[in-house]
Design a protein around this motif. Structure first.
Motif, PDB file in Angstrom:
ATOM      1  N   LEU A 461       0.823  -1.211   0.000  1.00  0.00           N
ATOM      2  CA  LEU A 461       0.000   0.000   0.000  1.00  0.00           C
ATOM      3  C   LEU A 461       0.856   1.259   0.000  1.00  0.00           C
ATOM      4  N   LYS A 462       2.060   1.174   0.554  1.00  0.00           N
ATOM      5  CA  LYS A 462       2.930   2.342   0.632  1.00  0.00           C
ATOM      6  C   LYS A 462       3.760   2.537  -0.638  1.00  0.00           C
ATOM      7  N   CYS A 463       3.784   1.545  -1.535  1.00  0.00           N
ATOM      8  CA  CYS A 463       4.604   1.663  -2.738  1.00  0.00           C
ATOM      9  C   CYS A 463       4.075   2.771  -3.642  1.00  0.00           C
ATOM     10  N   ASP A 464       4.865   3.155  -4.628  1.00  0.00           N
ATOM     11  CA  ASP A 464       4.516   4.283  -5.499  1.00  0.00           C
ATOM     12  C   ASP A 464       3.222   4.047  -6.256  1.00  0.00           C
ATOM     13  N   PHE A 465       2.924   2.786  -6.588  1.00  0.00           N
ATOM     14  CA  PHE A 465       1.736   2.513  -7.390  1.00  0.00           C
ATOM     15  C   PHE A 465       0.450   2.843  -6.627  1.00  0.00           C
ATOM     16  N   PHE A 466       0.348   2.407  -5.348  1.00  0.00           N
ATOM     17  CA  PHE A 466      -0.855   2.669  -4.560  1.00  0.00           C
ATOM     18  C   PHE A 466      -0.739   3.986  -3.782  1.00  0.00           C
ATOM     19  N   GLY A 467       0.378   4.184  -3.122  1.00  0.00           N
ATOM     20  CA  GLY A 467       0.615   5.429  -2.402  1.00  0.00           C
ATOM     21  C   GLY A 467      -0.418   5.736  -1.331  1.00  0.00           C
ATOM     22  N   ASN A 468      -0.960   4.714  -0.688  1.00  0.00           N
ATOM     23  CA  ASN A 468      -1.988   4.908   0.340  1.00  0.00           C
ATOM     24  C   ASN A 468      -1.309   4.914   1.710  1.00  0.00           C
ATOM     25  N   ALA A 469      -0.821   6.105   2.097  1.00  0.00           N
ATOM     26  CA  ALA A 469      -0.044   6.209   3.332  1.00  0.00           C
ATOM     27  C   ALA A 469      -0.882   5.910   4.567  1.00  0.00           C
ATOM     28  N   ASP A 470      -2.148   6.339   4.574  1.00  0.00           N
ATOM     29  CA  ASP A 470      -2.995   6.105   5.746  1.00  0.00           C
ATOM     30  C   ASP A 470      -3.231   4.612   5.968  1.00  0.00           C
ATOM     31  N   ALA A 471      -3.568   3.898   4.888  1.00  0.00           N
ATOM     32  CA  ALA A 471      -3.812   2.459   5.012  1.00  0.00           C
ATOM     33  C   ALA A 471      -2.528   1.728   5.404  1.00  0.00           C
ATOM     34  N   ALA A 472      -1.387   2.173   4.854  1.00  0.00           N
ATOM     35  CA  ALA A 472      -0.108   1.558   5.214  1.00  0.00           C
ATOM     36  C   ALA A 472       0.208   1.789   6.681  1.00  0.00           C
ATOM     37  N   SER A 473      -0.095   2.982   7.173  1.00  0.00           N
ATOM     38  CA  SER A 473       0.132   3.291   8.586  1.00  0.00           C
ATOM     39  C   SER A 473      -0.718   2.413   9.495  1.00  0.00           C
ATOM     40  N   GLU A 474      -1.958   2.181   9.080  1.00  0.00           N
ATOM     41  CA  GLU A 474      -2.840   1.323   9.883  1.00  0.00           C
ATOM     42  C   GLU A 474      -2.316  -0.120   9.896  1.00  0.00           C
ATOM     43  N   CYS A 475      -1.831  -0.590   8.753  1.00  0.00           N
ATOM     44  CA  CYS A 475      -1.245  -1.939   8.699  1.00  0.00           C
ATOM     45  C   CYS A 475      -0.028  -2.035   9.619  1.00  0.00           C
ATOM     46  N   CYS A 476       0.779  -0.973   9.637  1.00  0.00           N
ATOM     47  CA  CYS A 476       1.967  -0.956  10.492  1.00  0.00           C
ATOM     48  C   CYS A 476       1.566  -1.021  11.968  1.00  0.00           C
ATOM     49  N   ARG A 477       0.533  -0.266  12.310  1.00  0.00           N
ATOM     50  CA  ARG A 477       0.071  -0.263  13.703  1.00  0.00           C
ATOM     51  C   ARG A 477      -0.433  -1.645  14.114  1.00  0.00           C
ATOM     52  N   ARG A 478      -1.229  -2.265  13.221  1.00  0.00           N
ATOM     53  CA  ARG A 478      -1.769  -3.580  13.546  1.00  0.00           C
ATOM     54  C   ARG A 478      -0.667  -4.624  13.635  1.00  0.00           C
ATOM     55  N   ALA A 479       0.319  -4.554  12.750  1.00  0.00           N
ATOM     56  CA  ALA A 479       1.431  -5.504  12.792  1.00  0.00           C
ATOM     57  C   ALA A 479       2.164  -5.409  14.123  1.00  0.00           C
ATOM     58  N   GLY A 480       2.356  -4.174  14.615  1.00  0.00           N
ATOM     59  CA  GLY A 480       3.054  -3.982  15.881  1.00  0.00           C
ATOM     60  C   GLY A 480       2.366  -4.637  17.052  1.00  0.00           C
ATOM     61  N   GLU A 481       1.044  -4.815  16.962  1.00  0.00           N
ATOM     62  CA  GLU A 481       0.286  -5.438  18.051  1.00  0.00           C
ATOM     63  C   GLU A 481       0.591  -6.928  18.180  1.00  0.00           C
ATOM     64  N   PHE A 482       1.087  -7.525  17.103  1.00  0.00           N
ATOM     65  CA  PHE A 482       1.311  -8.976  17.095  1.00  0.00           C
ATOM     66  C   PHE A 482       2.779  -9.357  17.216  1.00  0.00           C
ATOM     67  N   LEU A 483       3.667  -8.393  17.317  1.00  0.00           N
ATOM     68  CA  LEU A 483       5.095  -8.688  17.365  1.00  0.00           C
ATOM     69  C   LEU A 483       5.653  -8.565  18.770  1.00  0.00           C
ATOM     70  N   ASN A 484       6.632  -9.406  19.068  1.00  0.00           N
ATOM     71  CA  ASN A 484       7.375  -9.315  20.317  1.00  0.00           C
ATOM     72  C   ASN A 484       8.627  -8.479  20.040  1.00  0.00           C
ATOM     73  N   PRO A 485       8.713  -7.269  20.618  1.00  0.00           N
ATOM     74  CA  PRO A 485       9.859  -6.391  20.300  1.00  0.00           C
ATOM     75  C   PRO A 485      11.203  -6.954  20.730  1.00  0.00           C
ATOM     76  N   ARG A 486      11.219  -8.002  21.564  1.00  0.00           N
ATOM     77  CA  ARG A 486      12.495  -8.598  21.976  1.00  0.00           C
ATOM     78  C   ARG A 486      13.087  -9.483  20.891  1.00  0.00           C
ATOM     79  N   ASN A 487      12.260  -9.885  19.930  1.00  0.00           N
ATOM     80  CA  ASN A 487      12.732 -10.748  18.852  1.00  0.00           C
ATOM     81  C   ASN A 487      13.295  -9.900  17.720  1.00  0.00           C
ATOM     82  N   ARG A 488      14.590 -10.019  17.481  1.00  0.00           N
ATOM     83  CA  ARG A 488      15.238  -9.233  16.432  1.00  0.00           C
ATOM     84  C   ARG A 488      15.507 -10.129  15.216  1.00  0.00           C
ATOM     85  N   ASP A 489      14.444 -10.712  14.667  1.00  0.00           N
ATOM     86  CA  ASP A 489      14.603 -11.586  13.517  1.00  0.00           C
ATOM     87  C   ASP A 489      14.275 -10.836  12.231  1.00  0.00           C
TER      88      ASP A 489
END
Length: 576
Positions: A461-489
Motif C-alpha cells: 500500500l505504501k509503494c509508489d503505485f498505490f501510495g496509500n499512506a494512511d492504510a499503510a500506517s494502519e497496517c503498520c500499527r496492527r502488525a506492531g500489536e502482534f510482534l514481540n519487540p524482543r525478537n530481532r529476527d
C-alpha cells in the motif's frame, strides 16, 4: 483442583533385560491364541507410564507373528493393545500393526469388556484415529477415556495418558489454549504418581504449546525443566523434541546460529533412533529456514559493502565480499539439501494427509523463499503455487497464508524491477495475494503470521503505485500489536522497514486534518488517543536527540510508555 490419589493397582517392576524378556515371553504357539499374561501387561504398562516406550516398540517390531495370534477375548488384551498404541509413533510401520490389533475388537467382543478395559480400548481407538487424521473421531474417543478415567480413582494412568493424547490432538488442530489445559492436568497427575519421565514429556509438550502461543519465556522455562526430567536413553524422542523447541525459539529471536546448534542436536537424536520420523522432517525444515536467513543476512552485508565501495572503492571490502559470497552459496546449498531430505520423509508419511500436505507445503514455501532470495522469481512463483494447492486441498489456512505471502512478495519484486511492460498487473496481484494472506492468517490466529500479513500488505500500500499512506500506517500499527519487540529476527527488520516508510510519509498531516473535520472512521476516543501518541512521540523523541528522559520530562509521560510506543514504531530506544 483436588489431586487424585496415587494408584495402588500399579506394581512398578524393574524392567527385565532383553535376554530374560525373550526367554520368559516368547514361545512356540502354532495356531494357538496368544494370551496376555499379567506379567506381560505389567511390563508394558510400566514401560509406558515410566516413559520406557522402547520396550513396547520392541513388542511391535520383533513379535508381530506372535501379536497376530492375540486373543481379543483375553481379559488383559484391551489394556495391552492400548499401551502398545502409545509406542506406535516411534517405529516405522508400527502403527499398521496397532490398527490391525484394534480392528480385532469387533462389537460383540467390545460389549463383553469390563468398563475400564473398554475405556483403554477407546483410548487406543483415539490414537489410531489421530494418526489417520480423523480429528473429530479421535476427540470423541479421548473425551470418553477422560470421563472414564475421572471416575476410576484406581486407574489414574488411564486419565494421565488420555489427557496427554487429548492435548496432542488439540495441538495438531491449532487449539493451543485448550491443549495447555489438558497437558497441565496430565502433568499434575504424573507428578502425584511420581512418574518423572511422564512429567517431563508433558512439560515438554506444554513448552511447545507455549512456543505456538508465542510465549518464549514460559516455553524455555518448561523445556529446561523437562530436559532435567528426561535424561534416560529411552527418552530420546522428547529429548530431541526439546532441542527442536530450543531451535524454534532461537529462530524467532533472530539467533540463527544458535538455532542451528540446537536443531543439529535434535537431528542427531532422530537420525540415531528413527530417521524417518515426522519430527525429523520438521527439524530439517527448521534447519533450512535458519540457513536461508543466515544467507540473507550475509547477502545484506554484501549489499552494504557494495554501496560503500561505490563511495570509497576499497579493495579490502571486495576481498571480504568474495569470501562472503561463497558462504552464501554454501549455506543456501545446505538449505536446499535439508529441504530435499524433509520432502522425502513427508512423502513417505502417507496418512494423515494433513501432516504430509502441511509438511510438503512448508518445504515448497521454504524452497520458494530461497529461490526468491536468489532472484529466480519464476521458480519461486511455481513453488508458491504448488504450496497453495496443497494447502487448499486440505483447507490448511496456515500453508495457504504463507503461500500467498510468498506469491505477494514475488509479484512485488516483479513490479519494482519492471520485469515486463505492465507493472500494474504485478502490483494488483501483489495486493490481492497479501489480502488473501491476511484473511487466511486470521483463520489461524497465529500472531507472527498475522504480523507478516499486515507488514506485506502495508509495504504494498505504501509503494509508489498505490501510495496509500494512511492504510499503510494502519497496517503498520496492527502488525506492531502482534510482534514481540524482543525478537530481532527478519520479520522485525521488515516491520522496521515499513515503520520507517510510514514515518517519512505525510500521514501525520493527513490524519490530523481528518480528525479536525470530524472524520474518525468509527474509532473510539481512546483509540484516537493511542494513534495520536503513536504519531507524536516518535517525532518528539527524534527532535530531542533520541533521549527518552527528555521526552518523559517534556510530555509528562512514563518512560515505559515511551519505550513501548517507540518499539511499536519499529525504533530502537536507548535506555537513558
Amino acid at each position: 483442583m483436588r489431586m487424585p490419589k496415587k494408584s495402588q493397582s500399579l506394581r512398578v517392576m524393574p524392567l527385565p533385560s532383553h535376554e530374560s524378556h525373550a526367554k520368559r515371553f516368547v514361545r512356540r504357539v502354532g495356531q494357538e491364541p496368544f494370551e496376555v499374561s499379567d506379567d506381560v501387561l505389567a511390563e508394558i504398562r510400566t514401560g509406558v507410564v515410566l516413559g520406557r516406550v522402547d520396550r513396547g516398540l520392541e513388542w511391535l517390531t520383533s513379535r508381530r507373528s506372535l501379536l497376530k495370534l492375540l486373543n481379543p477375548g483375553n481379559r488383559n488384551a484391551a489394556g495391552f493393545v492400548s499401551y502398545l498404541a502409545h509406542c506406535a509413533e516411534l517405529g516405522d510401520g508400527a502403527l499398521g500393526t496397532v490398527r490391525e490389533l484394534v480392528g480385532r475388537f469387533q462389537p460383540p467382543i467390545r460389549a463383553k469388556l469390563a468398563l475400564n478395559e473398554y475405556a483403554h480400548l477407546r483410548l487406543a481407538d483415539g490414537i489410531v484415529a489421530l494418526a489417520s487424521g480423523e480429528m473429530d473421531s479421535a476427540a470423541t474417543h479421548f473425551d470418553f477415556a477422560i470421563s472414564m478415567g475421572a471416575q476410576n480413582i484406581a486407574d489414574q494412568d488411564l486419565l494421565m495418558l488420555a489427557h496427554f493424547w487429548k492435548a496432542t490432538s488439540l495441538r495438531r488442530m491449532g487449539h493451543y489454549e485448550s491443549a495447555l489445559e489438558h497437558a497441565a492436568l496430565g502433568r499434575a497427575i504424573s507428578v502425584e504418581l511420581g512418574y518423572v519421565s511422564a512429567a517431563g514429556v508433558l512439560k515438554a509438550l506444554e513448552g511447545w504449546l507455549n512456543i505456538h502461543k508465542e510465549k518464549p519465556g514460559r516455553a524455555l522455562e518448561l523445556l529446561r525443566e523437562a530436559e532435567v526430567d528426561l535424561r534416560q536413553p529411552e527418552d530420546w524422542l522428547w529429548s530431541a523434541n526439546i532441542h527442536a523447541g530450543y531451535g524454534r525459539v532461537a529462530l524467532e529471536e533472530g539467533r540463527y546460529e544458535l538455532a542451528l546448534d540446537h536443531l543439529a542436536k535434535a537431528e542427531s537424536l532422530y537420525a540415531a533412533h528413527s530417521p524417518l520420523h515426522r519430527n525429523m522432517a520438521r527439524t530439517l525444515v527448521g534447519r533450512a529456514c535458519a540457513c536461508r536467513l543466515i544467507a540473507a543476512r550475509i547477502a545484506k552485508t554484501i549489499d552494504t559493502h557494495a554501496a560503500q565501495r561505490r563511495k570509497a572503492a576499497g579493495r579490502d571490502l571486495a576481498a571480504t565480499d568474495s569470501a562472503a559470497r561463497k558462504r552464501v552459496e554454501q549455506t543456501r546449498g545446505e538449505a536446499l539439501a535439508s529441504l530435499a531430505r524433509a520432502a522425502q520423509i513427508y512423502r513417505g508419511l502417507g496418512r494423515p494427509a494433513l501432516a504430509a500436505s502441511r509438511g510438503l507445503g512448508t518445504v515448497k514455501i521454504e524452497r520458494g523463499l530461497l529461490l526468491a532470495d536468489c532472484g529466480e522469481l519464476d521458480g519461486a512463483i511455481r513453488e508458491a503455487g504448488d504450496a497453495y494447492e496443497l494447502g487448499s486441498n486440505e483447507k490448511d489456512y496456515l500453508v495457504m497464508a504463507r503461500a500467498r505471502l510468498l506469491q505477494s512478495r514475488v509479484e512485488s519484486a516483479q513490479c519494482e524491477e519492471g520485469i515486463d511492460e505492465d507493472p500494474t498487473r504485478h502490483a494488483h496481484r501483489a495486493h490481492d495475494y497479501a489480502k488473501d494472506a491476511l484473511n487466511f492468517a486470521e483463520q489461524t490466529g497465529q500472531p507472527r503470521l498475522l504480523a507478516s500479513a499486515y507488514i506485506s500488505l502495508g509495504l504494498i500500500l505504501k509503494c509508489d503505485f498505490f501510495g496509500n499512506a494512511d492504510a499503510a500506517s494502519e497496517c503498520c500499527r496492527r502488525a506492531g500489536e502482534f510482534l514481540n519487540p524482543r525478537n530481532r529476527d527478519m520479520l522485525w527488520e521488515e516491520y522496521q522497514t515499513l515503520s520507517a516508510k510510514v514515518l517519512r510519509s505525510g500521514t501525520v498531516d493527513a490524519k490530523l486534518r481528518k480528525w479536525s473535520q470530524g472524520v474518525v472512521d468509527n474509532k473510539t476516543f481512546q483509540q484516537m488517543t493511542e494513534e495520536f501518541a503513536d504519531l507524536v512521540i516518535p517525532s518528539v523523541w527524534l527532535r530531542e536527540g533520541r533521549n527518552i528522559s527528555r521526552v518523559v520530562t517534556k510530555l509528562s509521560i512514563s518512560p515505559k510508555k515511551v519505550r513501548r510506543i517507540l518499539l511499536r514504531a519499529g525504533l530502537k530506544p536507548v535506555h537513558n
